[in-house]
Design an enzyme around this catalytic site. Structure first.
Site, PDB file in Angstrom:
ATOM      1  N   TYR A 502     -18.285 -42.952   6.094  1.00 20.03           N
ATOM      2  CA  TYR A 502     -19.004 -42.326   4.974  1.00 20.03           C
ATOM      3  C   TYR A 502     -20.258 -43.131   4.655  1.00 20.03           C
ATOM      4  CZ  TYR A 502     -19.902 -40.014   0.543  1.00 20.03           C
ATOM      5  OH  TYR A 502     -20.490 -39.313  -0.473  1.00 20.03           O
ATOM      6  N   SER A 582     -19.882 -34.604   4.296  1.00 19.93           N
ATOM      7  CA  SER A 582     -20.880 -34.749   3.240  1.00 19.93           C
ATOM      8  C   SER A 582     -21.900 -35.805   3.658  1.00 19.93           C
ATOM      9  CB  SER A 582     -20.187 -35.091   1.918  1.00 19.93           C
ATOM     10  OG  SER A 582     -21.034 -34.855   0.834  1.00 19.93           O
ATOM     11  N   ASP A 665     -20.212 -23.437  -0.421  1.00 22.91           N
ATOM     12  CA  ASP A 665     -20.516 -24.818  -0.796  1.00 22.91           C
ATOM     13  C   ASP A 665     -21.811 -24.844  -1.596  1.00 22.91           C
ATOM     14  OD1 ASP A 665     -20.895 -27.538  -1.027  1.00 22.91           O
ATOM     15  OD2 ASP A 665     -20.521 -27.981   1.079  1.00 22.91           O
TER      16      ASP A 665
END
Length: 735
Positions: A502, A582, A665
């Site tokens: 991430y 993401s 989204d």
């Protein structure tokens, strides 16, 4: 982007620095990874649907930038052309994924691994306990209420009947202090917009009021009569899922009245870029307003004296005006309020604000080597949660900060929870790891005794799996921690490996349990989680080292993780897959552009992929603290160098790529994935497939029904397994 689901759950007390199995072995440079020798016939890459190209070239800061797929920024819900294009992409990817060997076996095993009773952390209000329960295979968990710790339980809310496809979900839920009324938020099709409803707990009767346009809100009860919540102005019709959001304010709602009667409590109309949330001290004396201008951990704090007048007329005071430091409200009693803050302490400390006279601060618990991730005031104690290597540590102190005991969990994993209120004699927490589903524990604060409250019964033996943490060197020599998980029987063998990362927004990636990931491990693969710079594992300096003009450090760390796994004989050459969601989707797509030779397969999920226009949609403007502002030349130059959409390298063989997103989204709008997939398919980057899978009636991740989770998990794992050579064709027999 930052949210509970980007960290796989709520905030954890986590293990991020050192643990059993620590090693500082140096990875040696390796040769580019070769494609795996697949033991099955090659599945032909499908013909991609035709994609219209615009002759659009814009000049910015002396450079010409083409954007031929800008028309894909429209929503499929409002553009028939985009909807038709998405349908064609889904048809192509579905036909390919259906041919993958072992796909159905994976789906069956993932379903089996989900088939265990799951209970959430209980929340006590008055004499009642509230918690979520899923018997195993329900699309959505039900909310239960229990009369007393050992009393009778009953279903209070069952969201499984709210929609035929399971895409209307129960999100947050907060009972009033005495548990008479419960406020909850409803999420539709994965959208970040929430609707707040109320239910009378004793009778189970739904109340009439419906509060719309809440987004990223808290619910803070003011006694039993009403609560504070945050909402945005109603967006223009048709712009709900694309337009930037401004003007988030705090409102007071009185139970039994319509939303039109709500009172505006706190707003900054001269600064609509600021967003505000509210919390209320346990004794009901103070409302604490936390203000944010983005996702950076810097906030302003204001107080409302709830005893100074009627709602909407409460006296206000500022205690932290500037957006210079982070402030996390813990709780308060009378004139004393407690905060966890990094003011003067990069790894955070616990502070007390005394309001009995002139406001005065004092340190209750000073900064220590480990990062203070959070604190709770329960009974007459503080429970402080620290990030401490591969074990979760919680320290219990009195209200003066004097330690009384430490709660140490010797296994590598994540502990979270420790909720409660001053005056209560108990708290609940959960422990989970890569190989252990969450177990809920109850702690008696009077005796220190800890007893299990809910223990999952799993269809595998956790002890069959080795969880370790190692440190490896990045490009500049920085030592980066990484978790590695695999079957003990495979230690010493190089196997197909899935690397996850991430690296952004001050979010710490900690050990969590995933049935989808467990299916990969059961099939004989290894899993690795790299705690790269940009995350929140080591405080402010670690975050700063992976954002803005230092964002390349995140990519270098991730690439070095892949090289280390191969050099150490953990990942088989040519059998390394990468995955991230993401900001992690940005990470995956960026490193694939920079080192396509290193990876066999990649899955950028709901990624931020057009870095020159990310701030033009929904919450994108809030991310400039990590990414920079595209309108500023210095920031633009950095973004242009790594933006995945703009840096696909023609003439280079790329790994197999499955781009995944949801059509609803409205956090990272699907246009990012649409444009990136179109650019991949148009480029001359080899003959491996570069597919787009768009989930219908799904958003950024939260609220997805179990059926969709299983289907998407099976498709993604089957794709990665095929291209890394992991054999998943036979279902695993449960012990």
């Amino acid at each position: 982007m930052p949210a509970a689901e980007d960290a796989e759950g709520a905030a954890h007390v986590s293990a991020e620095r050192h643990a059993t199995g620590l090693t500082t072995a140096i990875a040696q440079p390796t040769a580019p990874a070769a494609a795996p020798q697949l033991a099955m016939p090659r599945i032909a890459t499908p013909a991609y649907p035709p994609t219209r190209r615009l002759p659009l070239v814009e000049r910015a800061f002396g450079q010409d930038v083409a954007d031929p797929y800008r028309w894909l920024e429209q929503s499929p819900a409002s553009s028939p052309e985009v909807a038709q294009w998405v349908a064609g992409q889904n048809a192509a990817s579905a036909a390919y994924l259906a041919q993958l060997p072992g796909r159905d076996a994976l789906a069956a095993r993932i379903r089996s691994l989900f088939d265990y009773e799951r209970i959430s952390l209980p929340r006590r209000a008055g004499k009642s306990y509230f918690y979520l329960r899923n018997p195993g295979l329900s699309n959505q968990s039900e909310l239960y209420v229990r009369a007393g710790l050992d009393g009778e339980e009953r279903v209070l809310l069952d969201p499984n009947g709210w929609s035929k496809d399971g895409t209307v979900a129960l999100d947050a839920w907060v009972p009033s202090p005495q548990g008479r009324t419960l406020a909850y938020t409803v999420q539709v099709a994965g959208s970040d917009w929430r609707t707040i409803r109320l239910i009378d707990v004793r009778s189970g009767r739904l109340l009439d009021e419906t509060l719309a346009w809440a987004n990223d809100t808290t619910i803070a009860w003011v006694g039993e009569e009403g609560f504070l919540y945050s909402r945005f102005p109603e967006p223009a019709k048709g712009a709900e899922h694309l337009a930037p959001v401004y003007g988030k304010a705090v409102w007071y709602h009185r139970v039994g009245t319509p939303q039109a009667a709500d009172l505006l409590v706190y707003a900054t109309p001269d600064h609509p870029e600021q967003g505000h949330k509210a919390a209320v001290s346990a004794d009901g004396r103070w409302a604490v307003i936390t203000s944010e201008v983005g996702t950076l951990p810097v906030r302003a704090i204001h107080l409302l004296d709830l005893r100074s007048g009627k709602p909407g007329q409460w006296a206000q005071a500022s205690i932290a005006d500037g957006f210079d430091n982070d402030w996390k409200f813990v709780d308060g009693i009378g004139d004393r309020l407690w905060f966890v803050s990094n003011m003067g302490a990069p790894r955070y400390r616990l502070l007390e604000l005394d309001l009995s006279g002139a406001p005065a601060w004092k340190v209750v618990v000073p900064e220590r080597e480990q990062q203070l991730a959070g604190a709770n005031a329960v009974g007459d104690r503080f429970i402080l949660s620290y990030l401490n290597g591969g074990s979760s540590v919680a320290v219990v102190t009195d209200l003066k900060g004097k330690p009384s005991r430490a709660i140490t969990l010797n296994d590598i994993g994540s502990a979270s929870g420790f909720g409660g209120r001053p005056g209560q004699e108990e708290t609940f927490y959960q422990f989970a790891s890569f190989n252990r589903a969450p177990t809920i524990y109850r702690m008696d604060l009077r005796t220190g005794e800890t007893t299990p409250f809910a223990q999952p019964r799993m269809s595998f033996n956790p002890d069959d799996y080795l969880v370790e943490q190692r440190f490896y060197p990045s490009k500049d020599g920085t030592k980066v921690p990484m978790y590695i998980v695999r079957k003990r029987s495979l230690v010493g063998r190089a196997v197909p490996t899935l690397l996850y990362g991430y690296g952004g927004f001050d979010i710490a990636m900690t050990p969590t349990f995933s049935p989808v990931r467990m299916a990969w491990l059961e099939a004989g693969g290894a899993f690795a989680l790299a705690n790269i710079r940009g995350g929140g594992e080591f405080g402010r300096a670690w975050h700063d080292a992976g954002r803005l003009d230092k964002k390349q450090n995140s990519f270098d760390d991730f690439i070095a993780a892949g090289e280390y796994l191969i050099a150490q004989g953990i990942a088989a050459k040519g059998s390394l897959a990468v995955q991230g969601g993401s900001n992690g989707g940005l990470l995956v797509a960026a490193v694939v552009n920079q080192r396509p030779d290193l990876f066999a397969a990649a899955n950028p999920d709901v990624g931020v992929l057009d870095m020159l226009r990310f701030d033009r949609f929904t919450a994108g403007r809030l991310w400039t603290g990590d990414y920079g502002r595209p309108e500023n030349e210095a920031d633009w130059q950095v973004l242009r160098r790594y933006s995945p959409y703009h840096n696909i390298a023609d003439g280079t063989d790329y790994p197999a790529i499955l781009v995944t997103t949801g059509d609803s989204d409205d956090r990272v709008v699907p246009a990012h994935s649409f444009k990136y997939a179109a650019a991949l398919q148009a480029a001359k980057i080899g003959d491996r497939p570069h597919l787009l899978r768009v989930e219908s009636r799904a958003g950024h991740g939260a609220g997805k029904p179990l059926d969709k989770t299983i289907a998407s998990g099976a498709d993604t794992l089957a794709f990665l397994a095929y291209w890394t050579g992991l054999k998943t064709g036979a279902a695993v027999t449960a012990p």
